[in-house]
Design an enzyme around this catalytic site. Sequence first.
Site, PDB file in Angstrom:
ATOM      1  N   LYS A 125      -2.664  11.223 -42.149  1.00 42.02           N
ATOM      2  CA  LYS A 125      -3.203  11.936 -43.309  1.00 42.02           C
ATOM      3  C   LYS A 125      -2.037  12.499 -44.121  1.00 42.02           C
ATOM      4  O   LYS A 125      -1.155  13.185 -43.565  1.00 42.02           O
ATOM      5  CB  LYS A 125      -4.103  13.067 -42.803  1.00 42.02           C
ATOM      6  CG  LYS A 125      -5.199  13.470 -43.753  1.00 42.02           C
ATOM      7  CD  LYS A 125      -6.066  14.515 -43.063  1.00 42.02           C
ATOM      8  CE  LYS A 125      -7.334  14.788 -43.794  1.00 42.02           C
ATOM      9  NZ  LYS A 125      -8.057  15.932 -43.208  1.00 42.02           N
TER      10      LYS A 125
HETATM   11  O1  G3P Z   1     -10.482  17.865 -43.605  1.00 44.31           O
HETATM   12  C1  G3P Z   1     -10.298  18.373 -44.848  1.00 44.31           C
HETATM   13  C2  G3P Z   1     -11.479  19.108 -45.452  1.00 44.31           C
HETATM   14  O2  G3P Z   1     -12.670  18.562 -44.999  1.00 44.31           O
HETATM   15  C3  G3P Z   1     -11.381  20.598 -45.327  1.00 44.31           C
HETATM   16  O3  G3P Z   1     -12.577  21.241 -45.630  1.00 44.31           O
HETATM   17  O4  G3P Z   1     -14.017  23.235 -45.474  1.00 44.31           O
HETATM   18  O5  G3P Z   1     -11.531  23.495 -45.264  1.00 44.31           O
HETATM   19  O6  G3P Z   1     -12.562  22.943 -47.441  1.00 44.31           O
HETATM   20  P1  G3P Z   1     -12.660  22.828 -45.974  1.00 44.31           P
END
Ligand code: G3P
Length: 220
Positions: free
Chosen positions: A86
């Site tokens: 990633k």
């Molecule tokens: O994996 C990356 C993403 O899904 C993060 O989500 O909830 O931290 O905005 P969030």
Amino acid sequence: MKFFLDTADLSEIEEVASWGALAGVTTNPSLYARIGGKLEDFENHLVKICKLVDGPVSGEVTAEDRDGMIEQGRTLAALADNMVVKIPVCVEGLAATRVLAEEGIDVNMTLVFTVPQALLAARAGARYISPFVGRFDDIAEDGLGQLDDIVTAIQNYDFGHPVEIIAASVRSANHVTQAALMGADIATVPYGAMKQCIYHPLTEQGLEKFKADWEKVKNA
Ligand code: G3P
């Protein structure tokens, strides 16, 4: 649409994998910090996740320059056959993606918020592109609208290699519904929202009624 779990928590992964519909896992530095992860355990932890899930597992680089990202990317990719690297979308990340993609390493380009970012990620060779829905909503923008635009833009072109859109920063079952209707290839969903995807009050009520009626049959 495939379901990925957005977590670094082994027990969550083990549980959701047992449900039979899990196709992959995504992690990031924040998710690893949330489980109290230690720097020295990071690679070993990713190996454990790769063994628990039959599908791609994203582990994120933390270097900020292209050479560092490439080096970390190679190290992560060598941990397991299902490891995906990633990388955040930025100049250094795009340059690193090109090099890793040419080596046959799958890259998940993360922190994507715009159509141009997504197109550049695909052109640089990213196998997966992760538009963040919830975080766009958080700044009073239209996260689902932006996801829809990105899905359309990516589907307009042949990049000469497979490209899949991962709806990321998913916060609810409705985000999952809308992502599927737009044609996103994957939704990466945190554990709480994943459970919400199974639940419906009418399903619960229906089960209670079946149970009660079956008791009547047994006692007839
Ligand atoms: O994996 C990356 C993403 O899904 C993060 O989500 O909830 O931290 O905005 P969030």
